[in-house]
Every structure is written in C-alpha cells, then in structure tokens.
Design a protein around this motif. Sequence first.
Motif, PDB file in Angstrom:
ATOM      1  N   LEU A  25       0.850  -1.195   0.000  1.00  0.00           N
ATOM      2  CA  LEU A  25       0.000   0.000   0.000  1.00  0.00           C
ATOM      3  C   LEU A  25       0.885   1.245   0.000  1.00  0.00           C
ATOM      4  N   ASP A  67       2.722  -5.922   2.613  1.00  0.00           N
ATOM      5  CA  ASP A  67       3.111  -4.972   3.664  1.00  0.00           C
ATOM      6  C   ASP A  67       3.565  -5.642   4.957  1.00  0.00           C
ATOM      7  N   GLU A  72       5.335  -3.948  12.933  1.00  0.00           N
ATOM      8  CA  GLU A  72       4.888  -3.201  14.114  1.00  0.00           C
ATOM      9  C   GLU A  72       3.366  -3.094  14.178  1.00  0.00           C
ATOM     10  N   ASP A  73       2.726  -3.099  13.022  1.00  0.00           N
ATOM     11  CA  ASP A  73       1.287  -2.846  13.001  1.00  0.00           C
ATOM     12  C   ASP A  73       0.440  -4.014  13.487  1.00  0.00           C
ATOM     13  N   ARG A  92      -4.207  -6.113   4.717  1.00  0.00           N
ATOM     14  CA  ARG A  92      -3.235  -6.425   5.764  1.00  0.00           C
ATOM     15  C   ARG A  92      -3.812  -7.360   6.839  1.00  0.00           C
ATOM     16  N   ARG A 138      -6.922   3.735   9.870  1.00  0.00           N
ATOM     17  CA  ARG A 138      -6.667   2.310  10.097  1.00  0.00           C
ATOM     18  C   ARG A 138      -7.117   1.816  11.476  1.00  0.00           C
ATOM     19  N   HIS A 168      -0.159   6.980  10.443  1.00  0.00           N
ATOM     20  CA  HIS A 168      -0.217   6.411  11.786  1.00  0.00           C
ATOM     21  C   HIS A 168       0.301   7.448  12.791  1.00  0.00           C
ATOM     22  N   LEU A 249       6.807   3.178   0.654  1.00  0.00           N
ATOM     23  CA  LEU A 249       5.495   2.606   0.998  1.00  0.00           C
ATOM     24  C   LEU A 249       4.938   3.258   2.268  1.00  0.00           C
ATOM     25  N   CYS A 255       8.069   1.000  12.135  1.00  0.00           N
ATOM     26  CA  CYS A 255       7.155  -0.007  11.555  1.00  0.00           C
ATOM     27  C   CYS A 255       7.841  -1.329  11.282  1.00  0.00           C
TER      28      CYS A 255
END
Length: 260
Positions: A25, A67, A72-73, A92, A138, A168, A249, A255
């Motif tokens: 993304l 991704d 981290e996400d 994701r 998100r 973020h 990205l 991240c």
Amino acid sequence: MVRGKSTLFTKALVRTPGRSLIHGLTSGKHGIPDFHRALVQHAEYINALRECGLEVLVLKEDEDHPDSTFIEDVALLTPPLAIVTNPGAPSRRGETEGMKEILAAYFESIEEICEPGTVEAGDIMMVGTHFYIGVSERTNKAGAAQVIGYLNKHGLSGSILTLEKVLHLKTGTAYLEHNNLVASGEFIEKPEFRQFNILRIERDEEYAANCIWINEKVLLPKGYPKSRKTVEAAGYEVIDVDVSEFRALDGGLSCLSLRF
Ligand code: CIR
C-alpha cells in the motif's frame, strides 16, 4: 527490564520483506521500492537493532502480504501483555495469522482485537505505563476502546487522540523517554502532549519524526541532518539507517520491528 522509568528492550521481531513488497500500500508520493535495495536496507536495520543490544528474531517473508515487513502494526507488545491487532487495511488483515503462536513463546498473556474494532499498532505510542492511541483511517474508536480495556486489565492505561494528516500516530511522533517527545506537524502543538519536552522536527524533514528509542540509543532515518542534530543535542547517541525503500510505501523505522 526497567532502568529508572524506562523499559529496556532485549529482543526485536522483524519480518524479511518479500518480492511482493513492490505491491504494498502506498500514497504514491515517494516512488516504487526497489526490492533488492530493500533487502540490503532491512539487513542493515537488523544490524542497527543488534548494535542497540537486541536479540533479533527474524520471521521469513510472507509473499501473500506485501506490507507484512511492517510488522509493528500487527501487535502491541507491553511488559505484561501482548495484543494481536486487527489491521484496518483489508489487504493487511491476514498478516496477524500465526502471530499469537509466535508471541506465546514470550508472553503469558495475549489478547486480540476483534470486529468491529480495527487497530494498527503504528497508531499506539508507549509512554511508560500509558499508551496514546491515534484514531486514524486504520485504527477505529471500537479498536482503541478494546486496547484500553486490555491495558486496564493489566494495570496500564490508554487514551485516544484524533489524527489529522498522518497515516499512523508514530508517523509523526516518537517518545524518546526522559520526557522527550519528537514531534512534527500536527503533534508539535497537540494539547495532549503539552507536558513533554518537544524535540521539534522541521517540515522539510518530517519523515525523521518516525525514529525509535532503544536502550538510550536512537535510530533515525539517514539523510535528515537537522533532526539528527536536534536529537543529539538532547543527549542521545544516534544511529542512522537508510530506509528509503520502505519510505516509498509510507513506512518508517518503527514499523519494521516489534521491540520488547
Ligand atoms: C501501509 O500503508 O500499511 C504500509 N504501506 C506502511 C505501514 C507503515 N507502518 C507504520 O507506520 N506503522
């Protein structure tokens, strides 16, 4: 482990980028990543984590999820508990598969975010035992409320901030312990951050706001000299890492790993 009020990290979890990375993304502002250069940069990033004293656990690439290197996400790790998230970006969602099993080796308590809640942990910033949660495209309010509920159960606290421009929360701000907060753009004047000593990142170096404190060293993206000076003047040893292919990205230094 805690030194003074700062949690010292001993480990980091990273995921090797797959060839599908180029389909990740993106806002499209910074071009298309070069896969081979990304691999080299990822290896250098791992070296920098090791230089900070961390044992680095490397997960293999997940080609189905372009991704997934932005690991981290998919989880929030705190000393007493881990929370596996439910990413807001539909492409994701599957990145969380297997995370619970991986984290079970290190955490006794593991919680999960479920529908209708969505959370990407790049939206969560730890400041001691308090966690700031950015509500973004998100991370929604239902997800943030679930995070706060889990934190409270373990004697931790959380609060919600609304994001205006960034992807973020940690795209634009980073806590460097000792009451020092790196802030760019909308975070410089944020009333919720008034109590911190703000280390201001200039508009032309905004990408450098995504930096990370690890055991008194600060990892900063390479090529942001004014920000480097600001962080060094606050007393930190800076290690710079070139992450240009991940910037393509909209991802940054934080991240690319989960520190714990
Ligand atoms: C995405 O848009 O989800 C990825 N291309 C970048 C994620 C960056 N993660 C982060 O800021 N925590």
